[in-house]
Design a protein around this motif. Structure first.
Motif, PDB file in Angstrom:
ATOM      1  N   LEU A  88       0.831  -1.207   0.000  1.00 33.49           N
ATOM      2  CA  LEU A  88       0.000   0.000   0.000  1.00 33.49           C
ATOM      3  C   LEU A  88       0.863   1.254   0.000  1.00 33.49           C
ATOM      4  CD1 LEU A  88      -2.675   1.555   0.364  1.00 33.49           C
ATOM      5  CD2 LEU A  88      -2.470   1.140   2.831  1.00 33.49           C
ATOM      6  N   THR A  89       1.914   1.272   0.790  1.00 35.66           N
ATOM      7  CA  THR A  89       2.695   2.508   0.938  1.00 35.66           C
ATOM      8  C   THR A  89       3.524   2.839  -0.290  1.00 35.66           C
ATOM      9  OG1 THR A  89       4.456   1.237   2.049  1.00 35.66           O
ATOM     10  CG2 THR A  89       2.803   2.305   3.446  1.00 35.66           C
ATOM     11  N   ASN A  90       3.984   1.821  -1.053  1.00 29.54           N
ATOM     12  CA  ASN A  90       4.800   2.150  -2.237  1.00 29.54           C
ATOM     13  C   ASN A  90       4.007   2.032  -3.541  1.00 29.54           C
ATOM     14  OD1 ASN A  90       4.665  -0.579  -2.886  1.00 29.54           O
ATOM     15  ND2 ASN A  90       6.879  -0.891  -2.943  1.00 29.54           N
ATOM     16  N   TYR A  91       2.677   2.017  -3.422  1.00 27.75           N
ATOM     17  CA  TYR A  91       1.846   1.935  -4.625  1.00 27.75           C
ATOM     18  C   TYR A  91       2.017   3.219  -5.453  1.00 27.75           C
ATOM     19  CZ  TYR A  91      -2.217   1.549  -7.650  1.00 27.75           C
ATOM     20  OH  TYR A  91      -3.039   1.480  -8.756  1.00 27.75           O
ATOM     21  N   PRO A  92       2.276   3.083  -6.770  1.00 25.07           N
ATOM     22  CA  PRO A  92       2.487   4.269  -7.615  1.00 25.07           C
ATOM     23  C   PRO A  92       1.151   4.953  -7.949  1.00 25.07           C
ATOM     24  CG  PRO A  92       2.716   2.266  -8.916  1.00 25.07           C
ATOM     25  CD  PRO A  92       2.517   1.825  -7.512  1.00 25.07           C
ATOM     26  N   PHE A  93       0.814   5.961  -7.193  1.00 24.53           N
ATOM     27  CA  PHE A  93      -0.450   6.678  -7.379  1.00 24.53           C
ATOM     28  C   PHE A  93      -0.286   7.718  -8.486  1.00 24.53           C
ATOM     29  CE2 PHE A  93      -3.372  10.178  -6.204  1.00 24.53           C
ATOM     30  CZ  PHE A  93      -4.569   9.481  -6.317  1.00 24.53           C
ATOM     31  N   SER A  94      -1.269   7.777  -9.392  1.00 20.32           N
ATOM     32  CA  SER A  94      -1.186   8.673 -10.552  1.00 20.32           C
ATOM     33  C   SER A  94      -2.225   9.769 -10.439  1.00 20.32           C
ATOM     34  CB  SER A  94      -1.427   7.882 -11.851  1.00 20.32           C
ATOM     35  OG  SER A  94      -0.624   6.730 -11.903  1.00 20.32           O
ATOM     36  N   TRP A  95      -1.861  10.961 -10.890  1.00 20.40           N
ATOM     37  CA  TRP A  95      -2.826  12.054 -11.011  1.00 20.40           C
ATOM     38  C   TRP A  95      -2.381  12.997 -12.123  1.00 20.40           C
ATOM     39  CZ3 TRP A  95       1.009  12.019  -7.371  1.00 20.40           C
ATOM     40  CH2 TRP A  95       1.789  13.157  -7.242  1.00 20.40           C
ATOM     41  N   ALA A  96      -3.322  13.812 -12.593  1.00 21.19           N
ATOM     42  CA  ALA A  96      -3.033  14.742 -13.695  1.00 21.19           C
ATOM     43  C   ALA A  96      -2.713  16.116 -13.130  1.00 21.19           C
ATOM     44  CB  ALA A  96      -4.231  14.821 -14.626  1.00 21.19           C
ATOM     45  N   GLU A  97      -1.717  16.724 -13.752  1.00 25.68           N
ATOM     46  CA  GLU A  97      -1.363  18.099 -13.385  1.00 25.68           C
ATOM     47  C   GLU A  97      -1.127  18.844 -14.690  1.00 25.68           C
ATOM     48  OE1 GLU A  97       2.272  19.804 -10.978  1.00 25.68           O
ATOM     49  OE2 GLU A  97       0.837  18.805  -9.645  1.00 25.68           O
ATOM     50  N   GLY A  98      -2.198  19.520 -15.119  1.00 16.33           N
ATOM     51  CA  GLY A  98      -2.153  20.144 -16.439  1.00 16.33           C
ATOM     52  C   GLY A  98      -2.158  19.068 -17.506  1.00 16.33           C
ATOM     53  N   ASP A  99      -1.184  19.157 -18.414  1.00 13.08           N
ATOM     54  CA  ASP A  99      -1.071  18.135 -19.461  1.00 13.08           C
ATOM     55  C   ASP A  99      -0.142  16.989 -19.064  1.00 13.08           C
ATOM     56  OD1 ASP A  99      -2.739  19.544 -21.097  1.00 13.08           O
ATOM     57  OD2 ASP A  99      -1.110  20.703 -22.034  1.00 13.08           O
ATOM     58  N   ASN A 100       0.328  17.038 -17.838  1.00 19.11           N
ATOM     59  CA  ASN A 100       1.280  16.025 -17.384  1.00 19.11           C
ATOM     60  C   ASN A 100       0.608  15.001 -16.468  1.00 19.11           C
ATOM     61  OD1 ASN A 100       3.482  17.283 -18.680  1.00 19.11           O
ATOM     62  ND2 ASN A 100       3.676  18.729 -16.978  1.00 19.11           N
ATOM     63  N   ILE A 101       1.205  13.818 -16.434  1.00 19.92           N
ATOM     64  CA  ILE A 101       0.776  12.783 -15.495  1.00 19.92           C
ATOM     65  C   ILE A 101       1.850  12.658 -14.424  1.00 19.92           C
ATOM     66  CG2 ILE A 101       0.284  10.337 -15.197  1.00 19.92           C
ATOM     67  CD1 ILE A 101      -0.728  10.259 -18.023  1.00 19.92           C
ATOM     68  N   GLU A 102       1.457  12.832 -13.190  1.00 15.81           N
ATOM     69  CA  GLU A 102       2.373  12.707 -12.066  1.00 15.81           C
ATOM     70  C   GLU A 102       2.159  11.350 -11.397  1.00 15.81           C
ATOM     71  OE1 GLU A 102       4.691  14.864 -11.377  1.00 15.81           O
ATOM     72  OE2 GLU A 102       4.019  16.352 -12.854  1.00 15.81           O
ATOM     73  N   ILE A 103       3.269  10.708 -11.041  1.00 16.32           N
ATOM     74  CA  ILE A 103       3.210   9.414 -10.370  1.00 16.32           C
ATOM     75  C   ILE A 103       4.118   9.465  -9.147  1.00 16.32           C
ATOM     76  CG2 ILE A 103       3.620   6.925 -10.553  1.00 16.32           C
ATOM     77  CD1 ILE A 103       3.199   7.143 -13.530  1.00 16.32           C
ATOM     78  N   GLU A 104       3.550   9.089  -8.021  1.00 13.46           N
ATOM     79  CA  GLU A 104       4.334   9.090  -6.782  1.00 13.46           C
ATOM     80  C   GLU A 104       3.802   8.005  -5.858  1.00 13.46           C
ATOM     81  OE1 GLU A 104       4.478  12.140  -3.237  1.00 13.46           O
ATOM     82  OE2 GLU A 104       5.749  12.883  -4.867  1.00 13.46           O
ATOM     83  N   GLU A 105       4.718   7.430  -5.091  1.00 18.23           N
ATOM     84  CA  GLU A 105       4.290   6.426  -4.126  1.00 18.23           C
ATOM     85  C   GLU A 105       3.397   7.075  -3.075  1.00 18.23           C
ATOM     86  OE1 GLU A 105       7.880   4.729  -2.635  1.00 18.23           O
ATOM     87  OE2 GLU A 105       8.311   3.619  -4.478  1.00 18.23           O
ATOM     88  N   LEU A 106       2.416   6.321  -2.599  1.00 15.82           N
ATOM     89  CA  LEU A 106       1.459   6.868  -1.631  1.00 15.82           C
ATOM     90  C   LEU A 106       2.142   7.358  -0.367  1.00 15.82           C
ATOM     91  CD1 LEU A 106      -1.615   4.457  -1.948  1.00 15.82           C
ATOM     92  CD2 LEU A 106      -1.456   6.848  -2.641  1.00 15.82           C
ATOM     93  N   LEU A 107       3.242   6.725   0.004  1.00 13.53           N
ATOM     94  CA  LEU A 107       4.026   7.214   1.142  1.00 13.53           C
ATOM     95  C   LEU A 107       5.493   7.145   0.750  1.00 13.53           C
ATOM     96  CD1 LEU A 107       3.927   8.246   4.045  1.00 13.53           C
ATOM     97  CD2 LEU A 107       4.130   5.883   4.830  1.00 13.53           C
ATOM     98  N   TYR A 108       6.015   8.273   0.285  1.00 13.03           N
ATOM     99  CA  TYR A 108       7.383   8.305  -0.227  1.00 13.03           C
ATOM    100  C   TYR A 108       8.397   8.345   0.905  1.00 13.03           C
ATOM    101  CZ  TYR A 108      11.299   9.473  -3.247  1.00 13.03           C
ATOM    102  OH  TYR A 108      12.498   9.452  -3.907  1.00 13.03           O
ATOM    103  N   GLU A 109       8.089   9.109   1.951  1.00 11.88           N
ATOM    104  CA  GLU A 109       8.938   9.201   3.134  1.00 11.88           C
ATOM    105  C   GLU A 109       8.088   8.965   4.374  1.00 11.88           C
ATOM    106  OE1 GLU A 109      12.099   9.457   3.282  1.00 11.88           O
ATOM    107  OE2 GLU A 109      12.641  10.056   1.244  1.00 11.88           O
ATOM    108  N   GLU A 110       8.640   8.265   5.346  1.00  7.52           N
ATOM    109  CA  GLU A 110       7.852   7.951   6.529  1.00  7.52           C
ATOM    110  C   GLU A 110       7.449   9.184   7.311  1.00  7.52           C
ATOM    111  OE1 GLU A 110       7.960   4.842  10.330  1.00  7.52           O
ATOM    112  OE2 GLU A 110       9.767   5.189   9.129  1.00  7.52           O
ATOM    113  N   ASP A 111       8.305  10.235   7.285  1.00  8.42           N
ATOM    114  CA  ASP A 111       7.966  11.438   8.061  1.00  8.42           C
ATOM    115  C   ASP A 111       6.815  12.239   7.437  1.00  8.42           C
ATOM    116  OD1 ASP A 111       9.190  12.595   5.868  1.00  8.42           O
ATOM    117  OD2 ASP A 111      11.007  13.182   6.937  1.00  8.42           O
TER     118      ASP A 111
END
Length: 779
Positions: free
Chosen positions: A109-132
């Protein structure tokens, strides 16, 4: 030259000494092969290299990432997983699992690559990139994201938010499979133990193919290191008590150990490794060999008690027992060799190793054992056990008196129970290869309540052209297939790139829900997917679902725990749908470990039953040849076949299913239980030859042979009951059912067989010649 003289020469001549030396030398050469024997730990040992189902699975593993995995389920003891402590645990354990040997991918769950749109770009980031990052806002964000992700729900998070999971994909070099599996398991177990101490308010459960391989190895090792020493102790104690002689027990043990080592060594020379099923071979071998040795030594003891010299006692024993023991060894070998009809190598290995052991036992029983019996000191004192069995004429008198009642009551009841055997269903269950005491089974069953564990089928859907997976026609077919699969009651969830392709189209179009659909053109779909691939974090590539040339991808149906019959029914239904709905140009293949186990399980059941039938025919023909009477061969069908059928009938009443291991019991049991039938009939016919009436011949057989038959049968039952304590359920069930079969066969030999011969074999067969004189009569 008389028979007596021939036996005397066998015991004393230099030629006999030379034969013994040669046999011991050959046994020693075979024992050297032990250096090449090991314990297997790969589930693929259950399949032949040319097995088409296995080849399909390996082809899919070559196209996509291999499916070997460790699946860890985590549950907080109270509440949902969406809290600081649980998410911190998942984050830290995910990071730790990257470090275990041969780890190639970790999904949680924490390293799942979550996707969202930002303008014409697609951003992908893990749901929890850093524990803090973990604060209330991030926790709420993770919860909302997880609840909206098709690829997470029922795959790594339950819909109620109570359970989460981490899946570790491993890539094994294959240089030393056992060492690689053990390295992974030791690392995972150490990590789980550490996190249990750090997070005591959480429960952990582990399954997966790597874990299953480890369970196979542990079950085999546990049986080998515990049951075999226990069996040796049992043999020493039982033989010592029965025979009243520690030296006699040790002589049996020498034959046992040499036969065991010779059989395992010969198997090593032939490239056979022990596995969870075949590790039971030494236990089976011990029980069979002890039973044969008891016939020889108990007769020696009886002759000593009557006042004969030790040499004469040994000589008389071999005159009395040689032919039935040779026949019983041969029939036992035939029964176990019948397991070569199996479609699964470990069950063939089991049959062959036991057959090797019985072969060595036959050789050593006629070369080494008589020499040992001449050297050792055998007590002439009666033991409690022998005192009990010396009084067998009372039972003989009862059987003679009530023979008609026995035939018309006991026999019909047995036939009725035997008819119930045909009602057993042929079925298997991969998880239930292990008994409930094995942590793997308990945890796998718990995981199956909330996620799909071991049971799945991967469908490789090929467009047969580069980048063909982006075609709207191809994607439309996959969408239709995916939708249909989710309506099937066996399916927990599906896993494929389809959801991601539709989601990317939505994100590119302003994240508007109406665009959650297949892109209108292949070009758009390819562009979106390329953009997505380039943005993925390390270790999250799509190679586990998409072929390198983008001509095919894998859709996995994750299933509930299923028996082999249910799995094959599901497979047939899906295949029928695919054949009726596949678009032109699209081809498919499918496989999974659970599916190929279902195939080999069902095939193996029928092949072993066919092998048992062949063994039964061969043994019946062999007995016909031995007694030189077709009539006697037909009569032996009753005490040999009906107990096996009745045992399976009883099994129907208590269980109702025949699994892959149980199917081999019929061949094994026939080979074993025919031994006592041979001993009884041989001694009964010898009595008729000496001019005894049928009634007198039965009484004589009870006095001289039946005690050894009862003792050997009891030893066989206890030996197989020891096997029933195996943690490998197939071996345990095999031991239990074989024990029951031997008990029923003993009852037949004690009660029904005498009644049969008194009714249907009151005269000598036509081949009978002059009476055979025993040593006592000759004197």
């Amino acid at each position: 030259m008389s028979t007596d003289t021939q036996w005397q020469k066998m015991l004393t001549s230099k030629f006999a000494s030379g034969v013994l030396l040669i046999c011991l030398l050959l046994t020693g050469i075979c024992i050297v092969g032990l250096k090449d024997m090991g314990l297997s730990s790969d589930y693929k040992i259950f399949f032949d290299d040319n097995d088409t189902d296995l080849q399909t699975l390996e082809q899919m593993d070559a196209t996509y990432t291999a499916t070997d995995n460790v699946f860890i389920m985590i549950k907080p003891k109270q509440g949902q997983i969406y809290n600081v402590e649980t998410l911190s645990l998942v984050y830290q354990l995910t990071d730790r699992l990257w470090q275990i040997p041969f780890s190639s991918r970790v999904d949680s769950l924490t390293n799942y690559p979550f996707s969202w749109a930002e303008g014409d770009n697609i951003e992908i980031e893990e749901l929890l990139y850093e524990e803090d990052q973990l604060d209330l806002a991030r926790i709420n964000f993770i919860k909302r994201a997880a609840e909206g992700e098709v690829d997470l729900i029922d795959s790594l998070v339950t819909s109620d938010g109570v359970y989460t999971a981490i899946n570790v994909t491993t890539l094994l070099p294959g240089e030393n499979h056992k060492a690689e599996i053990l390295a992974i398991m030791q690392a995972v177990e150490a990590d789980i133990q550490e996190f249990k101490l750090r997070y005591p308010e959480h429960s952990f459960y582990v399954t997966g193919l790597v874990t299953m391989n480890g369970a196979f190895f542990k079950a085999a090792k546990a049986d080998f290191t515990s049951l075999i020493p226990l069996m040796i102790v049992f043999v020493l104690v039982a033989a010592g008590v029965i025979l009243g002689s520690a030296q006699a027990a040790l002589s049996i043990l020498v034959v046992l150990v040499l036969s065991l080592l010779g059989a395992l060594g010969l198997a090593g020379w032939l490239g056979i490794n022990l596995s969870a099923p075949s590790v039971s071979a030494p236990i089976i071998m011990f029980t069979v060999i002890v039973a044969s040795s008891i016939h020889i030594i108990s007769y020696v003891k009886r002759q000593l008690i009557l006042g004969h010299s030790q040499f004469d006692a040994v000589l008389s024993s071999y005159q009395h027992n040689a032919k039935p023991i040779i026949v019983s060894h041969i029939t036992t070998i035939i029964g176990f060799l019948a397991m070569n009809a199996s479609d699964s190598p470990p069950f063939r290995d089991l049959g062959n190793i036991v057959a090797f052991g019985v072969m060595f036992s036959l050789i050593l029983s006629f070369t080494l054992l008589p020499r040992l019996l001449l050297w050792i000191r055998i007590s002439t004192k009666q033991t409690i056990v022998t005192n009990i069995f010396e009084r067998m004429n009372g039972l003989a008198s009862i059987v003679i008196c009530y023979r008609n009642l026995i035939l018309f009551t006991f026999l019909p009841v047995s036939v009725v129970f035997a008819s119930l055997s045909f009602l057993n269903e042929t079925d298997d269950d991969l998880i239930k290869y292990f008994n409930k005491s094995v942590p793997f089974r308990a945890q796998a069953e718990e995981i199956d309540q909330h996620f799909s564990g071991l049971y799945n089928i991967g469908y490789s859907l090929s467009s047969n052209q580069d980048n063909g997976i982006f075609s709207p026609t191809y994607l439309g077919f996959v969408d239709k297939f995916d939708t249909w699969l989710l309506t099937q009651q066996e399916v927990v969830t599906t896993d494929s790139p389809l959801h991601r392709i539709k989601q990317l189209n939505q994100l590119i179009n302003g994240d508007q829900s109406q665009f959650y659909q297949i892109p209108k053109t292949a070009k758009l779909a390819a562009q979106h997917f390329l953009l997505y691939e380039m943005s993925l974090p390390f270790g999250k590539d799509v190679g586990n679902q998409v072929s390198f040339d983008k001509s095919s991808f894998k859709l996995t149906a994750r299933l509930k725990n299923m028996t082999s019959v249910e799995m094959l029914a599901f497979e047939a239904r899906v295949t029928k749908w695919l054949q009726q709905n596949t678009v032109q140009g699209i081809t498919f293949e499918y496989s999974s470990p659970s599916l190929i186990f279902s195939h080999v399980g069902q095939n193996n059941i029928f092949s072993l039953l066919q092998g048992a039938f062949i063994a039964f025919l061969v043994i019946s023909l062999a007995l016909t040849a031995v007694f030189r009477s077709f009539y006697i061969g037909i009569l032996t069908l009753i005490p040999n076949l009906i107990p096996v059928g009745a045992a399976f009938g009883f099994w129907y009443c208590i269980q109702g299913h025949i699994s892959m291991g149980l199917a081999g019991v019929s061949a094994m049991a026939i080979g074993i239980i025919v031994d006592d039938t041979v001993h009884f009939l041989y001694q009964y016919i010898q009595g008729l030859k000496r001019g005894l009436t049928p009634e007198q011949s039965v009484i004589s057989t009870f006095e001289h042979t039946m005690s050894a038959i009862v003792i050997s049968s009891i030893l066989l039952v206890v030996g197989f009951m020891l096997l029933s304590s195996s943690s490998f359920e197939k071996n345990a069930q095999m031991g239990l059912l074989t024990s029951g079969t031997i008990v029923l066969a003993l009852l037949f030999d004690l009660i029904v067989l005498p009644a049969i011969v008194l009714k249907f074999m009151r005269r000598l067969p036509q081949y009978a010649g002059q009476p055979h004189l025993t040593l006592d009569q000759a004197k």
